[in-house]
Design a protein around this motif. Structure first.
Motif, PDB file in Angstrom:
ATOM      1  N   GLN A 197       0.830  -1.202   0.000  1.00 41.77           N
ATOM      2  CA  GLN A 197       0.000   0.000   0.000  1.00 41.77           C
ATOM      3  C   GLN A 197       0.869   1.258   0.000  1.00 41.77           C
ATOM      4  O   GLN A 197       0.519   2.254  -0.606  1.00 41.77           O
ATOM      5  CB  GLN A 197      -0.931  -0.011   1.211  1.00 41.77           C
ATOM      6  CG  GLN A 197      -1.925   1.152   1.222  1.00 41.77           C
ATOM      7  CD  GLN A 197      -2.927   1.049   2.344  1.00 41.77           C
ATOM      8  OE1 GLN A 197      -2.832   0.183   3.190  1.00 41.77           O
ATOM      9  NE2 GLN A 197      -3.924   1.919   2.347  1.00 41.77           N
ATOM     10  N   ILE A 198       2.014   1.189   0.689  1.00 42.73           N
ATOM     11  CA  ILE A 198       2.917   2.348   0.751  1.00 42.73           C
ATOM     12  C   ILE A 198       3.732   2.470  -0.525  1.00 42.73           C
ATOM     13  O   ILE A 198       3.878   3.551  -1.088  1.00 42.73           O
ATOM     14  CB  ILE A 198       3.837   2.230   1.973  1.00 42.73           C
ATOM     15  CG1 ILE A 198       3.018   2.252   3.267  1.00 42.73           C
ATOM     16  CG2 ILE A 198       4.871   3.353   1.973  1.00 42.73           C
ATOM     17  CD1 ILE A 198       3.845   2.016   4.518  1.00 42.73           C
ATOM     18  N   TYR A 199       4.254   1.332  -1.009  1.00 38.64           N
ATOM     19  CA  TYR A 199       5.118   1.332  -2.191  1.00 38.64           C
ATOM     20  C   TYR A 199       4.390   0.645  -3.346  1.00 38.64           C
ATOM     21  O   TYR A 199       4.491  -0.571  -3.539  1.00 38.64           O
ATOM     22  CB  TYR A 199       6.429   0.612  -1.902  1.00 38.64           C
ATOM     23  CG  TYR A 199       7.225   1.219  -0.768  1.00 38.64           C
ATOM     24  CD1 TYR A 199       7.935   2.398  -0.950  1.00 38.64           C
ATOM     25  CD2 TYR A 199       7.265   0.611   0.486  1.00 38.64           C
ATOM     26  CE1 TYR A 199       8.673   2.964   0.088  1.00 38.64           C
ATOM     27  CE2 TYR A 199       8.003   1.162   1.524  1.00 38.64           C
ATOM     28  CZ  TYR A 199       8.699   2.340   1.322  1.00 38.64           C
ATOM     29  OH  TYR A 199       9.423   2.901   2.345  1.00 38.64           O
ATOM     30  N   GLN A 200       3.632   1.426  -4.094  1.00 38.18           N
ATOM     31  CA  GLN A 200       2.892   0.893  -5.235  1.00 38.18           C
ATOM     32  C   GLN A 200       3.620   1.165  -6.558  1.00 38.18           C
ATOM     33  O   GLN A 200       3.049   0.997  -7.628  1.00 38.18           O
ATOM     34  CB  GLN A 200       1.483   1.508  -5.288  1.00 38.18           C
ATOM     35  CG  GLN A 200       0.644   1.236  -4.055  1.00 38.18           C
ATOM     36  CD  GLN A 200      -0.765   1.807  -4.163  1.00 38.18           C
ATOM     37  OE1 GLN A 200      -1.300   1.991  -5.260  1.00 38.18           O
ATOM     38  NE2 GLN A 200      -1.370   2.074  -3.009  1.00 38.18           N
ATOM     39  N   ASN A 201       4.885   1.557  -6.446  1.00 35.29           N
ATOM     40  CA  ASN A 201       5.624   2.032  -7.626  1.00 35.29           C
ATOM     41  C   ASN A 201       6.609   0.998  -8.132  1.00 35.29           C
ATOM     42  O   ASN A 201       7.738   1.342  -8.474  1.00 35.29           O
ATOM     43  CB  ASN A 201       6.390   3.309  -7.270  1.00 35.29           C
ATOM     44  CG  ASN A 201       7.453   3.057  -6.194  1.00 35.29           C
ATOM     45  OD1 ASN A 201       7.346   2.108  -5.433  1.00 35.29           O
ATOM     46  ND2 ASN A 201       8.461   3.892  -6.148  1.00 35.29           N
ATOM     47  N   ASN A 202       6.247  -0.259  -8.186  1.00 34.06           N
ATOM     48  CA  ASN A 202       7.190  -1.298  -8.595  1.00 34.06           C
ATOM     49  C   ASN A 202       8.084  -0.801  -9.737  1.00 34.06           C
ATOM     50  O   ASN A 202       7.617  -0.532 -10.854  1.00 34.06           O
ATOM     51  CB  ASN A 202       6.423  -2.547  -9.033  1.00 34.06           C
ATOM     52  CG  ASN A 202       7.334  -3.722  -9.298  1.00 34.06           C
ATOM     53  OD1 ASN A 202       8.129  -3.714 -10.222  1.00 34.06           O
ATOM     54  ND2 ASN A 202       7.192  -4.762  -8.467  1.00 34.06           N
TER      55      ASN A 202
END
Length: 1007
Positions: A434-439
């Motif tokens: 949820q915090i890091y959705q920027n794969n």
């Protein structure tokens, strides 16, 4: 229209090429002229590239047995018919053909077969609207020629100038394909770029088509630019046709690119343990916080026992390749007759980026760059007195990048810790949370693509006629140019979803597979330029006069803005007596349409005067044989810089938000006043002083030049600092600022030329010292806070005195407003000794020493082999290392941490700490602007090196080739910088697209 223009250029170049190649046939004994024409006596002088006579050269009339040899002075006499071709040959030199004409006395220059072009050459100095012999020039001007430019495997000519010219400093901030051009700094200013007399700003095109790049630095050289001259100018002169046999050149090159440096992120284990340490330092209770990493997590990160639940990912390595490619192909031809001369070149560049791609995509997601450039320069003798020319440039640039954009991916690298998520989950889905959705991997290969198409056309046409029937030496010229540029983008992007494992299931964040399609025009601009000039060039007895006066109009339109137009007139008159004493005056009178039509500020007059003295021509120098030339010169004048803003003399009012009164009242639209207008806005100005001494000694083997300059810039556009909130608005831009730039420039060259080998070594050094003379700054209670008197661009902040090391320091040092320091925090100097650290303690930080930059180049050639190299160095430059690319745990504690953070303060590392104690998120004390984050950015770089081999002429002439040369060169090969930059590049250290190291191999064939 674009295709039509390209077809026209190809047709025109091919037509002239075919015509001219037939227009200069070699004379043979079957030529009718040999049966019935009268032979004439011709006297010629043969010299080499250093202007030294060539003795013993064989001169032969083509197709006959008639020949002669040059004497010790390089002079020969031969009888032949007008129109015959003579061939001059000499061991160690390339054969030279010359067509005999009406002139019975002439000079011919031979090129060494294996020669590196000497740095000191007799070529004239290219000024704005004319050329001047070097010995008669009194302006500050330096040039780099084609042979040196071609040694650098770069796509923009600016990158090839680094370290080669005094006064010009270049910084390459990015290595991104298609956007890797260096920024120019000329005596503290950003100069204008002028291509064949037209201001275009073009820096990226075929280097092989450039004859020379000349830098103009003083008032005498710049006054004719008027309101465009204060920042200096870089003149690009492209190759023109020559009278003689057709020459064809083919160059094929391929280069490997490697990133020089990038911030080194911590691995997951180091990140997690430092993360916990930062929480403890900030007093965040581990018992009541889920922010801490457990010992189980730390062990898993360290031992890599569960890479999916406890990932440790080097995202940089996952998405980038170790190397990428750059390929370049250039074909050019040059030649002509006495009626028409041509130069035509075509170049293709294919440069790939460093992002990885996947075969499953049917489209390219790498950040690639391709360009196609065609140049056609044709000059024609229309009549005996009328000449004309048409110079055409067509450029196509295509760029590609991932749909998420290159900048967004690099930004994600700076903000995503190694343990944020696995690239792929165990089930093959994209990792995230949820915090890091920027794969980052998905951003690189699964977001579609963006394509940018740029088109540039430059047309430059002139007509020139001599007016000797009115006055010998008088001429007139008319010139028209057009430059059009268009950039448009096609965006085919798509979204992706990431998944986080929760026990036996996965939580999804984001939307998978939504595609967007759009296109639009990013930039559209055009320039039209018109010029009419009248000139006079005559030498009579011991007096020489060169004069020019012209009127011109420069008009540009960008996007939807109203046109910006500069009109005016300018002139230059130069006089010399016996080539010994020189005096010249130049001036510009012009202005732009961005000022009130009835105001006194619309036009400006910018005069300059230059003086020169060739001391070596004096009688008292006759007994100083080791001095070949010695010139003292100087200039003083006024130049301008147009910075009017967008019609800022008009008052502006804007619609504001609507307000409603009562239950049934209508809306009322408010009016908001814009920034106050300034009806007296005018152009900035500069008074420039330049004094120089140059010369050649020891048979021209040692050359030197030293210059001092002092430029006072005034009427600088800025807003008043002493604003009052009682005004209720911002002050307008006004011409109130004053800055001073001064410094020294020196050049020294030693070169030796022999029959078999040659070498040279050259060095240049420059300084820039600047000072703010007036800035209307706000009232400040202490002198150390004042900007006036400091150098231009001086940084201000707190003066760091190290880190707090003991409780005694915490208790006895001045208190900090709004913050209670801890051990390991940065300690600041209490400048006013009032016991409080606040804004009154801010002072100048960083060095006040003048910026110093230098270059060293050398070259050797022997029996077909040649080696050359250029070193670039900078001193007294500092970098402010702060932000997400250097500080630990930015973005409210969720960001990255770096190798430099390992040197943080701890009780065990107190004495050797190179970084404050760690904090979770923002620390208002440690992250305040201060000298603690200033780093010495001095560096020395092996900017360019080349080794080549030219096959012997006796061998290649058998297969009708003029030159065959194989070579290898490199760019940004080695860098020596301070330890602070061990993982970073000193020019590009903040996490943008890294500067590239290039190793290039090439083949050049001339026939």
């Amino acid at each position: 229209m674009k295709l039509t223009l390209i077809r026209f250029v190809l047709f025109w170049g091919t037509l002239l090429l075919t015509y001219s190649s037939k227009a200069v046939p070699l004379k043979t004994t079957t030529d009718p002229c040999y049966a019935g024409c009268l032979a004439q006596k011709y006297t010629g002088t043969v010299f080499d590239n250093t202007n030294s006579p060539v003795a013993g050269a064989l001169v032969k009339v083509a197709g006959t047995d008639i020949s002669a040899k040059t004497d010790q002075n390089g002079v020969f006499t031969i009888e032949a018919n007008a129109g015959a071709t003579i061939i001059i040959s000499k061991a160690g030199f390339k054969d030279k053909e010359y067509v005999l004409g009406e002139n019975n006395s002439f000079s011919i220059a031979l090129d060494y077969e294996y020669m590196l072009v000497p740095l000191k050459s007799p070529q004239p100095v290219q000024l704005l609207y004319s050329t001047v012999p070097q010995r008669l020039n009194v302006s500050s001007a330096d040039a780099v020629y084609n042979n040196d430019l071609m040694k650098s495997p770069v796509t923009t000519f600016g990158n090839a100038l680094a370290g080669r010219m005094a006064g010009l400093n270049l910084f390459q901030l990015s290595g991104q394909p298609g956007a890797d051009g260096a920024s120019f700094n000329l005596r503290g200013q950003s100069p204008v770029i002028i291509v064949d007399g037209v201001v275009t700003g073009l820096t990226q095109y075929d280097l092989e088509e450039i004859e020379s790049v000349t830098v103009l630095k003083d008032a005498s050289a710049l006054a004719m630019l008027g309101v465009s001259g204060s920042a200096g100018a870089i003149l690009v002169t492209t190759k023109k046709g020559i009278e003689g046999k057709q020459q064809v050149s083919l160059t094929v090159q391929t280069a490997t690119q490697q990133p020089l440096g990038y911030p080194k992120a911590l691995n997951a284990y180091d990140y997690a343990r430092l993360h916990n340490e930062a929480l403890r330092n900030d007093g965040i209770d581990s018992a009541n916080s889920g922010l801490y990493y457990s010992q189980t997590a730390l062990d898993a990160y360290q031992n890599h026992t569960d890479p999916y639940s406890y990932p440790d990912v080097n995202y940089w390595k996952e998405i980038t390749k170790n190397s990428s490619m750059l390929n370049r192909y250039t074909l050019s031809t040059r030649g002509g007759s006495k009626f028409a001369r041509y130069f035509v070149s075509v170049e293709h560049v294919n440069q790939s980026g460093f992002f990885k791609t996947v075969d499953s995509n049917s489209y390219n997601t790498n950040n690639n760059f391709r360009s196609y450039v065609i140049r056609s320069n044709v000059d024609v003798n229309i009549t005996r007195k009328l000449t004309g020319g048409i110079y055409l440039l067509g450029r196509i640039q295509n760029a590609n990048e991932p749909g998420a954009t290159t900048s967004a991916i690099l930004s994600s690298l700076l903000l995503t810790p190694a343990n944020a998520y696995p690239i792929l989950n165990q089930n093959g889905s994209l990792g995230g949370s949820q915090i890091y959705q920027n794969n980052i991997w998905a951003q690189t290969v699964a977001t579609g693509y963006r394509q940018t198409y740029k088109r540039d056309v430059l047309v430059n046409v002139y007509l020139k006629r001599t007016l000797d029937e009115l006055l010998p030496g008088l001429w007139t010229k008319a010139k028209v140019a057009y430059y059009g540029s268009l950039s448009e983008s096609i965006i085919r992007s798509k979204s992706f979803a990431v998944f986080q494992k929760n026990g036996s299931s996965y939580s999804q964040f984001g939307t998978n597979g939504t595609q967007g399609n759009s296109n639009g025009i990013d930039y559209m601009g055009r320039v039209d330029y018109e010029e009419f000039s009248l000139g006079y060039d005559k030498t009579f007895n011991d007096n020489g006069i060169n004069a020019i006066v012209l009127v011109n109009r420069y008009n540009t339109s960008n996007g939807y803005d109203l046109p910006y137009t500069i009109t005016g007139m300018s002139g230059r008159v130069a006089y010399n007596y016996k080539g010994r004493y020189m005096v010249e005056g130049s001036w510009g009178y012009n202005g732009s349409n961005r000022y009130p039509t009835n105001g006194s500020t619309k036009r400006g007059f910018f005069p300059a005067i230059g003086l020169g003295w060739n001391i070596d021509q004096e009688a008292f120098m006759a007994n100083v044989p080791f001095v070949s030339s010695l010139k003292l010169y100087g200039s003083y004048g006024k130049t301008g810089w147009d910075k009017p803003g967008y019609f800022v003399y008009y008052p502006r009012f804007y619609d504001g938000p609507g307000y409603y009164f009562g239950t049934s009242a209508g809306g009322v639209t408010t009016i908001t006043e814009g920034t106050l207008a300034n009806p007296n806005i005018t152009f900035e100005k500069a008074s420039k002083l330049n004094i120089g001494l140059s010369g050649d000694v020891l048979k021209k083997q040692l050359a030197f030049k030293v210059e001092y300059y002092r430029n006072k810039n005034y009427d600088i556009v800025m807003q008043r600092g002493q604003n009052s909130t009682m005004l209720g608005n911002d002050y307008p831009d006004e011409n109130i600022g004053k800055n001073l730039y001064s410094g020294w420039e020196g050049q020294l060259t030693w070169q030796h030329t022999d029959k078999k080998w040659q070498y040279y070594i050259a060095a240049n050094i420059s300084t820039i010292q600047s000072k703010v003379l007036y800035a209307d700054e706000v009232d400040r209670p202490y002198d150390w806070m004042k900007r006036t008197g400091r150098h231009v661009g001086q940084s201000f902040g707190y003066l760091a005195e190290g880190l707090y090391q003991s409780a005694d320091e915490l208790n006895t040092h001045a208190t900090t407003v709004g913050y209670k320091p801890q051990l390991g925090d940065i300690k600041y100097k209490d400048m006013n000794a009032d016991g409080v650290i606040d804004q009154n303690d801010q002072t100048a930080i960083g060095t006040s020493k003048p910026l110093l930059f230098y270059g060293i180049s050398f070259g050797v050639s022997w029996k077909g082999f040649d080696i050359s190299a250029v070193l670039q160095g900078v001193r007294n430059i500092q970098a402010y290392m702060a932000g997400s690319y250097y500080w630990a745990f930015p973005s409210n504690g969720l960001g990255q941490a770096w190798s430099e953070n390992l040197g943080r303060w701890t009780p065990a590392n107190a004495a050797g700490a190179t970084y404050p104690r760690l904090s979770y998120g923002t620390n208002i004390n440690n992250q305040a602007i201060s000298s603690y984050w200033m780093r010495n950015d001095n560096f020395v770089r092996l900017k360019n090196a080349e080794i080549g081999y030219s096959l012997p002429g006796s061998l290649i002439r058998k297969i009708r080739l003029q030159t065959v040369r194989v070579f290898a060169n490199g760019y940004n090969l080695l860098t020596w910088a301070r330890a602070d930059f061990k993982d970073r590049d000193p020019e590009s250290f903040s996490g943008g697209y890294p500067v590239q190291r290039l190793v290039n191999f090439g083949l050049n064939i001339k026939f």
